[in-house]
Design a protein around this motif. Structure first.
Motif, PDB file in Angstrom:
ATOM      1  N   ALA A   1      -5.939  13.431  -7.820  1.00  0.00           N
ATOM      2  CA  ALA A   1      -5.974  11.978  -7.695  1.00  0.00           C
ATOM      3  C   ALA A   1      -4.702  11.359  -8.259  1.00  0.00           C
ATOM      4  O   ALA A   1      -4.135  10.428  -7.670  1.00  0.00           O
ATOM      5  N   ALA A   2      -4.233  11.887  -9.386  1.00  0.00           N
ATOM      6  CA  ALA A   2      -3.027  11.346 -10.008  1.00  0.00           C
ATOM      7  C   ALA A   2      -1.808  11.570  -9.127  1.00  0.00           C
ATOM      8  O   ALA A   2      -0.949  10.685  -9.002  1.00  0.00           O
ATOM      9  N   ALA A   3      -1.710  12.750  -8.511  1.00  0.00           N
ATOM     10  CA  ALA A   3      -0.560  13.053  -7.652  1.00  0.00           C
ATOM     11  C   ALA A   3      -0.517  12.114  -6.453  1.00  0.00           C
ATOM     12  O   ALA A   3       0.551  11.578  -6.100  1.00  0.00           O
ATOM     13  N   ARG A   4      -1.655  11.884  -5.830  1.00  0.00           N
ATOM     14  CA  ARG A   4      -1.679  11.004  -4.658  1.00  0.00           C
ATOM     15  C   ARG A   4      -1.399   9.558  -5.048  1.00  0.00           C
ATOM     16  O   ARG A   4      -0.662   8.848  -4.361  1.00  0.00           O
ATOM     17  N   SER A   5      -1.966   9.129  -6.166  1.00  0.00           N
ATOM     18  CA  SER A   5      -1.726   7.757  -6.619  1.00  0.00           C
ATOM     19  C   SER A   5      -0.269   7.548  -6.998  1.00  0.00           C
ATOM     20  O   SER A   5       0.352   6.552  -6.606  1.00  0.00           O
ATOM     21  N   ALA A   6       0.293   8.478  -7.757  1.00  0.00           N
ATOM     22  CA  ALA A   6       1.690   8.363  -8.176  1.00  0.00           C
ATOM     23  C   ALA A   6       2.622   8.370  -6.965  1.00  0.00           C
ATOM     24  O   ALA A   6       3.592   7.595  -6.917  1.00  0.00           O
ATOM     25  N   TYR A   7       2.330   9.225  -5.987  1.00  0.00           N
ATOM     26  CA  TYR A   7       3.153   9.278  -4.773  1.00  0.00           C
ATOM     27  C   TYR A   7       3.074   7.960  -4.005  1.00  0.00           C
ATOM     28  O   TYR A   7       4.107   7.416  -3.576  1.00  0.00           O
ATOM     29  N   ASN A   8       1.879   7.422  -3.855  1.00  0.00           N
ATOM     30  CA  ASN A   8       1.714   6.168  -3.116  1.00  0.00           C
ATOM     31  C   ASN A   8       2.392   5.006  -3.817  1.00  0.00           C
ATOM     32  O   ASN A   8       2.882   4.074  -3.158  1.00  0.00           O
ATOM     33  N   ARG A   9       2.458   5.066  -5.141  1.00  0.00           N
ATOM     34  CA  ARG A   9       3.099   3.995  -5.919  1.00  0.00           C
ATOM     35  C   ARG A   9       4.582   4.260  -6.134  1.00  0.00           C
ATOM     36  O   ARG A   9       5.272   3.463  -6.735  1.00  0.00           O
ATOM     37  N   LYS A  10       5.041   5.429  -5.668  1.00  0.00           N
ATOM     38  CA  LYS A  10       6.444   5.838  -5.809  1.00  0.00           C
ATOM     39  C   LYS A  10       6.883   5.925  -7.269  1.00  0.00           C
ATOM     40  O   LYS A  10       8.016   5.589  -7.628  1.00  0.00           O
ATOM     41  N   LEU A  11       5.974   6.416  -8.117  1.00  0.00           N
ATOM     42  CA  LEU A  11       6.328   6.683  -9.507  1.00  0.00           C
ATOM     43  C   LEU A  11       7.211   7.921  -9.588  1.00  0.00           C
ATOM     44  O   LEU A  11       7.102   8.821  -8.749  1.00  0.00           O
ATOM     45  N   PRO A  12       8.067   8.027 -10.593  1.00  0.00           N
ATOM     46  CA  PRO A  12       8.779   9.283 -10.820  1.00  0.00           C
ATOM     47  C   PRO A  12       7.785  10.431 -11.036  1.00  0.00           C
ATOM     48  O   PRO A  12       6.822  10.278 -11.803  1.00  0.00           O
ATOM     49  N   ILE A  13       8.011  11.556 -10.377  1.00  0.00           N
ATOM     50  CA  ILE A  13       7.127  12.722 -10.466  1.00  0.00           C
ATOM     51  C   ILE A  13       7.965  13.959 -10.761  1.00  0.00           C
ATOM     52  O   ILE A  13       8.952  14.221 -10.077  1.00  0.00           O
ATOM     53  N   LEU A  14       7.553  14.711 -11.781  1.00  0.00           N
ATOM     54  CA  LEU A  14       8.123  16.030 -12.066  1.00  0.00           C
ATOM     55  C   LEU A  14       6.974  17.026 -12.042  1.00  0.00           C
ATOM     56  O   LEU A  14       6.010  16.888 -12.803  1.00  0.00           O
ATOM     57  N   ALA A  15       7.060  18.020 -11.153  1.00  0.00           N
ATOM     58  CA  ALA A  15       5.976  18.980 -10.950  1.00  0.00           C
ATOM     59  C   ALA A  15       6.481  20.391 -11.230  1.00  0.00           C
ATOM     60  O   ALA A  15       7.455  20.827 -10.614  1.00  0.00           O
ATOM     61  N   ILE A  16       5.809  21.106 -12.133  1.00  0.00           N
ATOM     62  CA  ILE A  16       6.272  22.407 -12.612  1.00  0.00           C
ATOM     63  C   ILE A  16       5.205  23.478 -12.397  1.00  0.00           C
ATOM     64  O   ILE A  16       4.051  23.313 -12.805  1.00  0.00           O
ATOM     65  N   CYS A  17       5.586  24.577 -11.750  1.00  0.00           N
ATOM     66  CA  CYS A  17       4.751  25.759 -11.530  1.00  0.00           C
ATOM     67  C   CYS A  17       3.436  25.373 -10.843  1.00  0.00           C
ATOM     68  O   CYS A  17       3.461  24.962  -9.688  1.00  0.00           O
ATOM     69  N   ARG A  18       2.306  25.478 -11.508  1.00  0.00           N
ATOM     70  CA  ARG A  18       1.045  25.007 -10.909  1.00  0.00           C
ATOM     71  C   ARG A  18       1.199  23.563 -10.435  1.00  0.00           C
ATOM     72  O   ARG A  18       0.648  23.168  -9.403  1.00  0.00           O
ATOM     73  N   GLY A  19       1.968  22.774 -11.182  1.00  0.00           N
ATOM     74  CA  GLY A  19       2.171  21.379 -10.811  1.00  0.00           C
ATOM     75  C   GLY A  19       2.808  21.227  -9.447  1.00  0.00           C
ATOM     76  O   GLY A  19       2.459  20.319  -8.683  1.00  0.00           O
ATOM     77  N   LEU A  20       3.757  22.102  -9.124  1.00  0.00           N
ATOM     78  CA  LEU A  20       4.351  22.093  -7.785  1.00  0.00           C
ATOM     79  C   LEU A  20       3.295  22.407  -6.739  1.00  0.00           C
ATOM     80  O   LEU A  20       3.248  21.800  -5.659  1.00  0.00           O
ATOM     81  N   GLN A  21       2.422  23.359  -7.044  1.00  0.00           N
ATOM     82  CA  GLN A  21       1.361  23.726  -6.113  1.00  0.00           C
ATOM     83  C   GLN A  21       0.374  22.565  -5.925  1.00  0.00           C
ATOM     84  O   GLN A  21      -0.054  22.282  -4.798  1.00  0.00           O
ATOM     85  N   ILE A  22       0.027  21.888  -7.019  1.00  0.00           N
ATOM     86  CA  ILE A  22      -0.836  20.706  -6.941  1.00  0.00           C
ATOM     87  C   ILE A  22      -0.206  19.648  -6.044  1.00  0.00           C
ATOM     88  O   ILE A  22      -0.848  19.075  -5.159  1.00  0.00           O
TER      89      ILE A  22
END
Length: 202
Positions: A79-100
Motif C-alpha cells: 500500500a505504501a509503495a503504490r501511494s508513494a508512487y501515485n504521490r510522486k514521493l521520493p522512493i529508495l527500494a533495496i533488495c526485497r524493497g526492489l521486489q516489493i
C-alpha cells in the motif's frame, strides 16, 4: 522530514548510520509504530523475508520457494509503495524493497535463484550498466534468493549482473526521484552518494 519505512531489527543501525548526517530526517518504522505514508515525505523499502504468495500477480506460484513471509509487512509496504508512487514521493527500494516496488507496480519475480541465498552480506559482484545513471559502482554487495523477472512498466533497468542477467539496479521512469537496488548500499560507506541524493530529494 519523515521517511516511511519498515526495518528489520538488524537493519536499524545500518540505516541510522546512513542518515546520520541528516538530523532533520526521521525514519518512521512501521514495524514498531503506526505509520501513514500519506503523512511522510518519502518511502524507504528495505531488505527482509520473501513476499507472501497472495501478493504476487503471477501464474504457477511454487509456495515452497517462499521463505518465512510476513503478510502484515507485505500489506503495509504494498500500500505504501503504490501511494508513494501515485504521490510522486521520493522512493529508495533495496533488495526485497526492489521486489516489493516491482510487484506493486505490476511486475513479477523469479522465486528462486540458485547459489545466491547463502552468500555472505559482503558478497561482491561486478555490474554491467546498460544506461547512464548517477549511481555507478564497479562492484556491489548482493545476496538474495529471489529477483525481478518481468519488470514493471514504470521501471527502467540501469544495471545487471552479467553472468546470470539478474537485474541489480532500476530507476522509475519519468519520475522526480525513484531508484531500486538489488544490492545493499546501507552496509557500506562507498554508496554514500545514494543516501545523499535521497535526502536531497526529500
Amino acid at each position: 522530514m519523515d521517511i516511511g519505512t519498515w526495518l528489520r531489527e538488524k537493519d536499524v543501525a545500518y540505516f541510522g548510520k546512513a542518515f546520520a548526517d541528516y538530523p532533520d530526517i526521521r525514519l518512521r518504522d512501521a514495524r514498531v509504530e503506526e505509520v501513514d505514508i500519506n503523512s511522510c515525505n518519502g518511502l524507504l523499502l528495505t531488505g527482509g523475508v520473501d513476499i507472501s504468495g497472495e501478493f504476487l500477480s503471477q501464474e504457477n506460484i511454487d509456495e515452497t520457494q517462499i521463505k518465512d513471509p510476513d503478510p502484515l509487512r507485505d500489506t503495509w509496504e504494498m500500500a505504501a509503495a503504490r501511494s508513494a508512487y501515485n504521490r510522486k514521493l521520493p522512493i529508495l527500494a533495496i533488495c526485497r524493497g526492489l521486489q516489493i516496488l516491482n510487484v506493486a507496480l505490476g511486475g513479477t519475480l523469479r522465486l528462486h535463484v540458485d547459489g545466491h541465498q547463502h552468500l555472505s552480506d559482503e558478497n561482491a559482484q561486478d555490474l554491467h550498466y546498460v544506461m547512464d545513471t548517477p549511481f555507478r559502482f564497479e562492484r556491489v554487495n548482493s545476496n538474495h534468493h529471489q529477483c525481478l523477472d518481468r519488470v514493471a512498466d514504470p521501471l527502467v533497468v540501469e544495471a545487471i549482473h552479467p553472468p546470470d542477467g539478474i537485474i541489480e539496479q532500476v530507476r522509475i521512469r519519468d519520475y522526480p526521484w525513484g531508484w531500486g537496488m538489488q544490492y545493499h548500499p546501507e552496509r557500506h560507506g562507498m554508496y554514500r552518494s545514494i543516501f545523499d541524493a535521497f535526502a536531497k530529494a526529500l
